[in-house]
Design a protein around this motif. Structure first.
Motif, PDB file in Angstrom:
ATOM      1  N   ASP A  10       0.813  -1.209   0.000  1.00 36.19           N
ATOM      2  CA  ASP A  10       0.000   0.000   0.000  1.00 36.19           C
ATOM      3  C   ASP A  10       0.847   1.260   0.000  1.00 36.19           C
ATOM      4  O   ASP A  10       0.448   2.284  -0.543  1.00 36.19           O
ATOM      5  CB  ASP A  10      -0.927   0.019   1.224  1.00 36.19           C
ATOM      6  CG  ASP A  10      -2.081  -0.971   1.086  1.00 36.19           C
ATOM      7  OD1 ASP A  10      -2.348  -1.390  -0.061  1.00 36.19           O
ATOM      8  OD2 ASP A  10      -2.682  -1.318   2.108  1.00 36.19           O
ATOM      9  N   GLY A 109     -12.378   7.175  -0.983  1.00 31.89           N
ATOM     10  CA  GLY A 109     -11.762   6.452  -2.088  1.00 31.89           C
ATOM     11  C   GLY A 109     -10.977   7.275  -3.078  1.00 31.89           C
ATOM     12  O   GLY A 109     -10.467   6.747  -4.065  1.00 31.89           O
ATOM     13  N   PRO A 135      -5.977   6.196  -0.099  1.00 31.11           N
ATOM     14  CA  PRO A 135      -6.612   5.325   0.898  1.00 31.11           C
ATOM     15  C   PRO A 135      -5.749   4.114   1.253  1.00 31.11           C
ATOM     16  O   PRO A 135      -4.925   3.648   0.458  1.00 31.11           O
ATOM     17  CB  PRO A 135      -7.903   4.865   0.198  1.00 31.11           C
ATOM     18  CG  PRO A 135      -8.086   5.773  -0.969  1.00 31.11           C
ATOM     19  CD  PRO A 135      -6.714   6.215  -1.368  1.00 31.11           C
ATOM     20  N   TYR A 137      -6.393   0.233   2.071  1.00 29.34           N
ATOM     21  CA  TYR A 137      -7.450  -0.769   1.930  1.00 29.34           C
ATOM     22  C   TYR A 137      -7.132  -2.030   2.734  1.00 29.34           C
ATOM     23  O   TYR A 137      -5.966  -2.434   2.854  1.00 29.34           O
ATOM     24  CB  TYR A 137      -7.611  -1.167   0.459  1.00 29.34           C
ATOM     25  CG  TYR A 137      -8.306  -0.140  -0.389  1.00 29.34           C
ATOM     26  CD1 TYR A 137      -9.689  -0.124  -0.497  1.00 29.34           C
ATOM     27  CD2 TYR A 137      -7.574   0.823  -1.085  1.00 29.34           C
ATOM     28  CE1 TYR A 137     -10.346   0.811  -1.282  1.00 29.34           C
ATOM     29  CE2 TYR A 137      -8.212   1.769  -1.876  1.00 29.34           C
ATOM     30  CZ  TYR A 137      -9.600   1.762  -1.971  1.00 29.34           C
ATOM     31  OH  TYR A 137     -10.231   2.696  -2.754  1.00 29.34           O
ATOM     32  N   GLU A 138      -8.166  -2.614   3.267  1.00 29.03           N
ATOM     33  CA  GLU A 138      -8.098  -3.963   3.831  1.00 29.03           C
ATOM     34  C   GLU A 138      -9.230  -4.733   3.160  1.00 29.03           C
ATOM     35  O   GLU A 138     -10.401  -4.553   3.510  1.00 29.03           O
ATOM     36  CB  GLU A 138      -8.271  -3.942   5.342  1.00 29.03           C
ATOM     37  CG  GLU A 138      -8.000  -5.283   6.006  1.00 29.03           C
ATOM     38  CD  GLU A 138      -8.007  -5.164   7.520  1.00 29.03           C
ATOM     39  OE1 GLU A 138      -9.087  -5.367   8.108  1.00 29.03           O
ATOM     40  OE2 GLU A 138      -6.933  -4.854   8.082  1.00 29.03           O
ATOM     41  N   ASN A 140     -11.818  -4.881   0.541  1.00 28.02           N
ATOM     42  CA  ASN A 140     -12.505  -3.814  -0.176  1.00 28.02           C
ATOM     43  C   ASN A 140     -12.829  -2.628   0.729  1.00 28.02           C
ATOM     44  O   ASN A 140     -13.462  -1.672   0.297  1.00 28.02           O
ATOM     45  CB  ASN A 140     -13.805  -4.342  -0.795  1.00 28.02           C
ATOM     46  CG  ASN A 140     -13.539  -5.360  -1.890  1.00 28.02           C
ATOM     47  OD1 ASN A 140     -12.572  -5.218  -2.645  1.00 28.02           O
ATOM     48  ND2 ASN A 140     -14.377  -6.379  -1.979  1.00 28.02           N
ATOM     49  N   GLU A 141     -12.404  -2.700   1.969  1.00 31.38           N
ATOM     50  CA  GLU A 141     -12.745  -1.670   2.947  1.00 31.38           C
ATOM     51  C   GLU A 141     -11.591  -0.686   3.118  1.00 31.38           C
ATOM     52  O   GLU A 141     -10.425  -1.075   3.236  1.00 31.38           O
ATOM     53  CB  GLU A 141     -13.067  -2.318   4.295  1.00 31.38           C
ATOM     54  CG  GLU A 141     -13.450  -1.306   5.368  1.00 31.38           C
ATOM     55  CD  GLU A 141     -13.648  -1.968   6.716  1.00 31.38           C
ATOM     56  OE1 GLU A 141     -13.899  -1.236   7.691  1.00 31.38           O
ATOM     57  OE2 GLU A 141     -13.529  -3.217   6.797  1.00 31.38           O
ATOM     58  N   ILE A 142     -11.917   0.598   3.126  1.00 32.48           N
ATOM     59  CA  ILE A 142     -10.920   1.642   3.390  1.00 32.48           C
ATOM     60  C   ILE A 142     -10.792   1.800   4.894  1.00 32.48           C
ATOM     61  O   ILE A 142     -11.768   2.105   5.589  1.00 32.48           O
ATOM     62  CB  ILE A 142     -11.327   2.975   2.740  1.00 32.48           C
ATOM     63  CG1 ILE A 142     -11.347   2.838   1.215  1.00 32.48           C
ATOM     64  CG2 ILE A 142     -10.359   4.096   3.159  1.00 32.48           C
ATOM     65  CD1 ILE A 142     -11.881   4.055   0.494  1.00 32.48           C
TER      66      ILE A 142
END
Length: 277
Positions: A10, A109, A135, A137-138, A140-142
């Motif tokens: 990331d 996003g 962002p 991400y983990e 699909n979650e920010i």
């Protein structure tokens, strides 16, 4: 403040926006990502803590979860104190609304930057930094925001000093009783103070339409061109030479113009003349 393999993936992206300056850093991060887990983390910390730019991560609640040595050295705020701070705590009051808006954009996003903000250091100095953020991400979650901050403080101070110097010169230039006019290196008049405009009969709107050669008596153009070329080379003309300079109404004035180079960014950009009658 432990980083996993996904964390390093990331963090690669913000370095990409910095192009040439951070290409080597990007290569090192990728190399670290291919190494074993423990070696991976060690390589990453060595890399991130030895670059001058600040690297940070903030969770959705707005709390710092990671800062590199660049952030701590620059601010004088130790790592454990950073991890207790809300991301707006050190931001200058006038920049907080913009910082909050950009934080929300990233949580929605978007990638933001570069943008500038000012923040206070531990010893109450104000620094100006340029931020690039994206962002975290983990799946699909920010889950937060990460980015790079570059210190622009000295650059902005230099720009402000140059602006103040230019404003002081402009004031002296405009108010001077001596005639001063400026030609670009192609011979076009690009500036003049009021005394020069009055002497030669021109108005400010005439600037840019008058060429050096058109102001000279035809018999003196060759000599004048030679003198201008010597000035462009940095040579000092021998003595004062009288020239017939054309007034806007067509008559000629006997003047002794003293010429000098005008520099911009360390390079000759124009010629300044102060004609004496």
């Amino acid at each position: 403040m432990t980083l996993q393999r996904r964390d390093i993936n990331d963090l690669i992206h913000p370095f990409q926006v910095e192009s040439h300056r951070n290409r080597e850093a990007l290569k090192m991060i990728k190399a670290a990502n291919d190494a074993s887990s423990e070696e991976n983390k060690n390589n990453f910390y060595d890399l991130v803590n030895n670059i001058s730019d600040g690297v940070f991560r903030i969770n959705r609640a707005g709390r710092f979860t990671f800062v590199n040595r660049g952030m701590t050295d620059r601010s004088g705020i130790p790592p454990d104190k950073w991890l207790m701070l809300y991301f707006l705590d050190t931001v200058a009051p006038e920049d907080r609304e913009g910082a909050r808006e950009n934080f929300e954009k990233v949580l929605n996003g978007q990638e933001v930057g570069p943008y500038e903000l000012r923040y206070r250091t531990a010893d109450a100095r104000t620094l100006t930094v340029e931020i690039n953020a994206r962002p975290i991400y983990e799946g699909n979650e920010i889950i937060g925001v990460q980015g790079i901050s570059r210190d622009l403080t000295e650059r902005r101070k230099a720009e402000e000093a140059a602006k103040e110097s230019e404003e002081r010169f402009r004031s002296l230039f405009d108010r001077s009783l001596e005639c001063i006019y400026v030609h670009d290196l192609e011979g076009w008049m690009i500036d003049a103070n009021q005394a020069a405009l009055d002497l030669l009969g021109y108005k400010r709107e005439d600037l840019g339409t008058v060429n050096f050669a058109s102001m000279l008596h035809p018999d003196q153009i060759l000599d004048a061109m030679k003198e201008v070329e010597s000035i462009r080379k940095g040579e000092i003309p021998n003595g004062m030479k009288s020239y017939k300079i054309r007034h806007k109404d067509g008559r000629f004035l006997e003047l002794e113009p003293r010429g000098s180079l005008v520099y911009r960014d360390g390079r000759p950009s124009a010629l300044r003349f102060m004609p004496w009658q």
